[in-house]
Design an enzyme around this catalytic site. Structure first.
Site, short mmCIF file in Angstrom:
data_model
loop_
_atom_site.label_atom_id
_atom_site.label_comp_id
_atom_site.label_asym_id
_atom_site.label_seq_id
_atom_site.Cartn_x
_atom_site.Cartn_y
_atom_site.Cartn_z
N GLU A 52 0.80 -1.24 0.00
CA GLU A 52 0.00 0.00 0.00
C GLU A 52 0.83 1.29 0.00
O GLU A 52 0.58 2.20 0.78
CB GLU A 52 -0.95 0.00 1.20
CG GLU A 52 -1.90 -1.17 1.20
CD GLU A 52 -2.89 -1.17 2.36
OE1 GLU A 52 -2.72 -0.39 3.31
OE2 GLU A 52 -3.85 -1.97 2.32
N ASN A 105 2.14 -5.24 -3.13
CA ASN A 105 0.72 -5.52 -2.91
C ASN A 105 -0.03 -4.21 -2.64
O ASN A 105 0.46 -3.35 -1.89
CB ASN A 105 0.61 -6.43 -1.67
CG ASN A 105 -0.74 -7.06 -1.45
OD1 ASN A 105 -1.26 -7.73 -2.34
ND2 ASN A 105 -1.31 -6.86 -0.27
N HIS A 113 -10.39 -5.71 -2.64
CA HIS A 113 -11.47 -5.46 -1.68
C HIS A 113 -12.54 -4.65 -2.40
O HIS A 113 -12.50 -3.41 -2.40
CB HIS A 113 -10.95 -4.68 -0.47
CG HIS A 113 -9.95 -5.44 0.35
ND1 HIS A 113 -10.29 -6.55 1.07
CD2 HIS A 113 -8.63 -5.23 0.56
CE1 HIS A 113 -9.21 -7.00 1.70
NE2 HIS A 113 -8.19 -6.23 1.39
N GLU A 129 -6.41 -10.56 -1.53
CA GLU A 129 -7.25 -10.32 -0.34
C GLU A 129 -8.72 -10.19 -0.74
O GLU A 129 -9.44 -9.33 -0.23
CB GLU A 129 -6.79 -9.05 0.40
CG GLU A 129 -5.33 -9.07 0.80
CD GLU A 129 -4.88 -7.85 1.57
OE1 GLU A 129 -5.72 -7.06 2.04
OE2 GLU A 129 -3.65 -7.68 1.72
N ASP A 183 -12.44 -9.85 -1.25
CA ASP A 183 -13.77 -9.88 -0.63
C ASP A 183 -14.63 -8.90 -1.40
O ASP A 183 -14.13 -7.92 -1.97
CB ASP A 183 -13.76 -9.61 0.89
CG ASP A 183 -13.01 -8.38 1.33
OD1 ASP A 183 -12.77 -7.47 0.51
OD2 ASP A 183 -12.68 -8.30 2.53
C1 XIL Z 1 -6.76 -6.07 7.97
C2 XIL Z 1 -7.21 -7.22 8.88
O1 XIL Z 1 -8.13 -8.01 8.17
C3 XIL Z 1 -7.83 -6.68 10.15
O2 XIL Z 1 -8.05 -7.75 11.06
C4 XIL Z 1 -6.91 -5.64 10.79
O3 XIL Z 1 -7.58 -5.06 11.89
C5 XIL Z 1 -6.51 -4.57 9.80
O4 XIL Z 1 -5.92 -5.18 8.67
N1 XIL Z 1 -5.15 -4.46 3.42
C6 XIL Z 1 -4.22 -5.34 3.92
C7 XIL Z 1 -4.56 -6.22 5.06
O5 XIL Z 1 -3.13 -5.47 3.34
O6 XIL Z 1 -3.44 -6.50 5.89
C8 XIL Z 1 -5.67 -5.65 5.89
O7 XIL Z 1 -6.05 -6.60 6.88
C9 XIL Z 1 -6.85 -5.26 5.00
C10 XIL Z 1 -6.45 -4.23 3.99
#
Ligand code: XIL
Length: 299
Positions: free
Chosen positions: A127, A169, A206, A235, A237
């Site tokens: 990020e 990432n 996401h 990741e 969702d």
């Molecule tokens: C999130 C987790 O799912 C949570 O449990 C935590 O509180 C915050 O982080 N991008 C990422 C992940 O790279 O590491 C994050 O995970 C979600 C967004």
């Protein structure tokens, strides 16, 4: 095939899941996770605050719980994440300049050395780009150590564990038309042209109403792969868990030979970091949602 992991393996890919160490005692959770997935990412346990709570004192107890569960159950592991503006321990948040730069290097070495030879892919940097139309780097204490912090992180990581694939990432980089996507593309292109060691790009994926899935995601994956890196959905969702959107993401990965696999960011909706979006493949009681069947059929 009757599970996501086995179906993905038919094309040489994996289907992974984020695992939380605190849930490994929940047998509904572990039986689904073990049955369906063949790759594991620690949801929080390999992050900077978890693994180096005090400077120079590494603690891998929670990370190893996830790692050992994964390996004992025959899964590969994605390492997440070594250099990030978020989830830094307090001591790191208060550092700047050359001492922060050295702390980042020491952290990468400490964590990668512990897992040397055991991690399929590492998210080396997470990020680093800003949202919106600027295409700029995100302001952070790491960015303020100098624009070269990302390439230093990758060079450090390659030396620490030459066997791991090294990934960059990010989120909101799935739509080819977004400035953030273009900024990331230009960085990867520059790294490849100058020999900075980068092997893969992770697209968090996401998806929600503010940053929805767009069918040009496939173009994005193809264009990155054409730079000579692997790509992965890291990741996933989807707010509301639309079956057609889940299937589209899977089909996008399958359409790109360098797409290594797909990871969903949790097992059941109740395990999600944004549970109210009901974004995952399993209901809270462990039953399969419609999106599960859509994914399995697409694989
Ligand atoms: C999130 C987790 O799912 C949570 O449990 C935590 O509180 C915050 O982080 N991008 C990422 C992940 O790279 O590491 C994050 O995970 C979600 C967004």
């Amino acid at each position: 095939e009757s599970t996501l992991g086995a179906a993905a393996a038919q094309s040489g890919r994996y289907f992974g899941v984020a695992i939380a160490s605190g849930k490994l005692g929940d047998s509904t959770y572990t039986s689904i996770a073990n049955r369906e997935f063949n790759s594991v990412t620690a949801e929080n346990e390999m992050k900077i605050d978890a693994t180096e709570p005090n400077r120079g004192q590494f603690n891998f107890s929670s990370a190893d719980r996830v790692y050992n569960w994964a390996v004992q159950n025959g899964k590969e592991v994605r390492g997440h994440t070594l250099a990030w503006h978020s989830q830094q321990p307090g001591w790191m948040q208060s550092l700047s300049g050359s001492s922060l730069r050295q702390a980042m290097i020491d952290h990468i070495n400490g964590v990668m050395n512990h897992y040397k030879g055991k991690i399929a892919q590492w998210d080396v940097v997470n990020e680093a780009f800003a949202d919106g139309s600027s295409g700029a780097r995100r302001d952070s204490n790491l960015q303020r150590t100098g624009n070269d912090w990302i390439e230093v992180a990758f060079r450090t990581a390659r030396a620490a564990d030459p066997s791991a694939k090294l990934c960059y990432n990010d989120y909101n980089v799935e739509n080819w038309n977004w400035a953030k996507t273009q900024a990331m593309y230009n960085m990867v292109k520059d790294f490849k042209s100058r020999g900075v060691p980068i092997d893969c790009v992770g697209f968090q994926s996401h998806f929600n109403s503010g940053s929805p899935y767009d069918s040009n995601f496939r173009t994005t994956l193809q264009n990155f792969a054409a730079l000579g890196v692997d790509v992965a959905v890291t990741e996933l969702d989807i707010q509301g868990a639309s079956s057609s959107t889940y299937a589209a993401v899977v089909n996008d990965c399958l359409a790109v030979s360098r797409c290594l696999g797909v990871t969903v960011w949790g097992v059941r909706d109740s395990d999600s970091w944004r549970a109210s979006d009901t974004p995952l493949l399993f209901n809270n009681d462990g039953s399969k949602k419609a999106a599960y069947s859509a994914v399995l059929n697409a694989l």
